[in-house]
Scaffold this motif. Structure first.
Motif, PDB file in Angstrom:
ATOM      1  N   GLN A  99       9.122  -2.129  10.468  1.00 48.20           N
ATOM      2  CA  GLN A  99       8.382  -3.359  10.764  1.00 48.20           C
ATOM      3  C   GLN A  99       9.289  -4.423  11.367  1.00 48.20           C
ATOM      4  O   GLN A  99       8.909  -5.117  12.314  1.00 48.20           O
ATOM      5  CB  GLN A  99       7.714  -3.882   9.490  1.00 48.20           C
ATOM      6  N   ASN A 125      -4.567  -3.126  16.229  1.00 45.23           N
ATOM      7  CA  ASN A 125      -4.030  -2.976  14.873  1.00 45.23           C
ATOM      8  C   ASN A 125      -4.505  -4.068  13.921  1.00 45.23           C
ATOM      9  O   ASN A 125      -4.314  -3.952  12.709  1.00 45.23           O
ATOM     10  CB  ASN A 125      -2.502  -2.989  14.903  1.00 45.23           C
ATOM     11  N   THR A 126      -5.101  -5.133  14.461  1.00 44.13           N
ATOM     12  CA  THR A 126      -5.490  -6.261  13.614  1.00 44.13           C
ATOM     13  C   THR A 126      -6.936  -6.190  13.149  1.00 44.13           C
ATOM     14  O   THR A 126      -7.337  -7.008  12.314  1.00 44.13           O
ATOM     15  CB  THR A 126      -5.276  -7.605  14.344  1.00 44.13           C
ATOM     16  N   HIS A 128     -10.644  -3.699  12.184  1.00 37.81           N
ATOM     17  CA  HIS A 128     -11.195  -2.410  11.745  1.00 37.81           C
ATOM     18  C   HIS A 128     -11.440  -1.543  12.975  1.00 37.81           C
ATOM     19  O   HIS A 128     -11.803  -2.044  14.048  1.00 37.81           O
ATOM     20  CB  HIS A 128     -12.507  -2.659  10.995  1.00 37.81           C
ATOM     21  N   PRO A 129     -11.256  -0.224  12.873  1.00 37.50           N
ATOM     22  CA  PRO A 129     -11.487   0.649  14.034  1.00 37.50           C
ATOM     23  C   PRO A 129     -12.850   0.455  14.688  1.00 37.50           C
ATOM     24  O   PRO A 129     -12.977   0.597  15.912  1.00 37.50           O
ATOM     25  CB  PRO A 129     -11.362   2.055  13.432  1.00 37.50           C
ATOM     26  N   ALA A 184      -9.463  -1.775   5.824  1.00 34.73           N
ATOM     27  CA  ALA A 184      -8.713  -1.051   6.854  1.00 34.73           C
ATOM     28  C   ALA A 184      -7.579  -1.899   7.432  1.00 34.73           C
ATOM     29  O   ALA A 184      -7.220  -1.746   8.596  1.00 34.73           O
ATOM     30  CB  ALA A 184      -9.653  -0.592   7.961  1.00 34.73           C
ATOM     31  N   ASP A 185      -7.013  -2.780   6.610  1.00 34.56           N
ATOM     32  CA  ASP A 185      -5.910  -3.631   7.062  1.00 34.56           C
ATOM     33  C   ASP A 185      -4.703  -2.759   7.405  1.00 34.56           C
ATOM     34  O   ASP A 185      -4.164  -2.065   6.553  1.00 34.56           O
ATOM     35  CB  ASP A 185      -5.537  -4.627   5.962  1.00 34.56           C
ATOM     36  N   GLN A 186      -4.280  -2.825   8.684  1.00 39.13           N
ATOM     37  CA  GLN A 186      -3.140  -2.030   9.139  1.00 39.13           C
ATOM     38  C   GLN A 186      -1.859  -2.857   9.268  1.00 39.13           C
ATOM     39  O   GLN A 186      -0.821  -2.329   9.676  1.00 39.13           O
ATOM     40  CB  GLN A 186      -3.443  -1.404  10.510  1.00 39.13           C
ATOM     41  N   VAL A 187      -1.930  -4.136   8.933  1.00 37.61           N
ATOM     42  CA  VAL A 187      -0.775  -5.021   9.118  1.00 37.61           C
ATOM     43  C   VAL A 187      -0.042  -5.231   7.800  1.00 37.61           C
ATOM     44  O   VAL A 187       1.100  -4.807   7.629  1.00 37.61           O
ATOM     45  CB  VAL A 187      -1.205  -6.357   9.745  1.00 37.61           C
ATOM     46  N   GLY A 189      -1.764  -4.487   4.798  1.00 41.27           N
ATOM     47  CA  GLY A 189      -2.248  -3.331   4.055  1.00 41.27           C
ATOM     48  C   GLY A 189      -2.876  -3.618   2.710  1.00 41.27           C
ATOM     49  O   GLY A 189      -2.520  -4.573   2.026  1.00 41.27           O
ATOM     50  N   GLY A 212     -10.567  -5.192   9.019  1.00 43.24           N
ATOM     51  CA  GLY A 212      -9.146  -4.908   9.098  1.00 43.24           C
ATOM     52  C   GLY A 212      -8.359  -6.133   8.669  1.00 43.24           C
ATOM     53  O   GLY A 212      -8.746  -6.834   7.735  1.00 43.24           O
ATOM     54  N   HIS A 213      -7.273  -6.404   9.390  1.00 44.43           N
ATOM     55  CA  HIS A 213      -6.421  -7.533   9.014  1.00 44.43           C
ATOM     56  C   HIS A 213      -7.064  -8.877   9.344  1.00 44.43           C
ATOM     57  O   HIS A 213      -6.834  -9.864   8.656  1.00 44.43           O
ATOM     58  CB  HIS A 213      -5.081  -7.409   9.749  1.00 44.43           C
TER      59      HIS A 213
END
Length: 233
Positions: A99, A125-126, A128-129, A184-187, A189, A212-213
């Motif tokens: 990171q 990445n920020t 939800h898909p 679905a937070d990818q940053v 998490g 997501g994030h």
């Protein structure tokens, strides 16, 4: 009944107050809201001190993403002034080596005149898909980045890279604490959120499905409900 303490909202990296706009009608019914300027300084200590210099004597505190890192620093500097804490899509641990390297790469691109491409590349990445093709969300994300600007973005990344590990702080907190994160937070998490919730005595974790994030913009109604539950607790 309105909450007695004003609520300070701290945005995230490359974000502006726009991140909280969908939440404001609901929050205004419950308390006085201050949208914090977190764009001054390039260390967490300096950013937190600038916020505290303008903050009321006592307040509820919500930090979104990087805003959570700043919130932890505010708690180190002035714990008696914070009546309750909401950690929104954030984490307490430092960056992994991967990171940190990615942050430095993004900083170099921004410094080299490719700031728009940095913001555009980070968008998937920020969210939800399911929201990757959401034109309104993408536009809001890019607008906040452009309003932040490359120089401030680099300063914020520098502050994040040098931040203190906040995990030792967590068990010492004795204030009502909410932890809210997109499923679905990818940053930062969901695991980062769970770590906070498990370490802070009495903290409540809320996992928001379909986000997501960028949870306050992706799921504003659900996010506002979780925040109001925290304020009323």
């Amino acid at each position: 009944m309105p909450h007695p303490d004003p609520l300070l909202l701290i945005p995230g990296l490359n974000c502006t107050e726009r991140a909280f706009v969908p939440l404001l009608p609901s929050l205004w019914e419950q308390t006085t809201v201050t949208l914090v300027n977190h764009r001054r300084g390039d260390t967490m200590a300096d950013i937190a001190a600038a916020i505290l210099a303008e903050a009321p004597p006592r307040f509820a505190l919500l930090g979104f993403s990087m805003g959570g890192y700043i919130a932890f620093e505010i708690l180190r500097q002035a714990p008696a002034r914070v009546s309750r804490l909401c950690c929104l899509a954030t984490m307490a641990r430092p960056d992994t080596a991967e990171q940190a390297d990615n942050r430095r790469r993004m900083m170099a691109l921004a410094a080299g005149g490719k700031f728009d491409s940095v913001a555009g590349a980070n968008f998937p990445n920020t969210v939800h898909p399911d929201n990757v093709d959401d034109v309104a969300l993408r536009s809001a994300h890019l607008t906040m980045a452009r309003d932040t600007g490359a120089q401030t973005y680099i300063a914020q990344q520098r502050a994040i890279l040098s931040r203190t590990d906040s995990r030792p702080l967590l068990p010492t907190l004795a204030i009502p604490t909410a932890v809210i994160v997109g499923s679905a937070d990818q940053v930062t998490g969901a695991d980062g959120a769970r770590q906070i919730a498990e370490a802070v005595p009495g903290a409540r974790l809320t996992l928001i499905e379909g986000a997501g994030h960028l949870v306050p913009l992706e799921k504003p109604a659900e996010t506002a409900t979780a925040i109001l539950d925290w304020l009323r607790s």
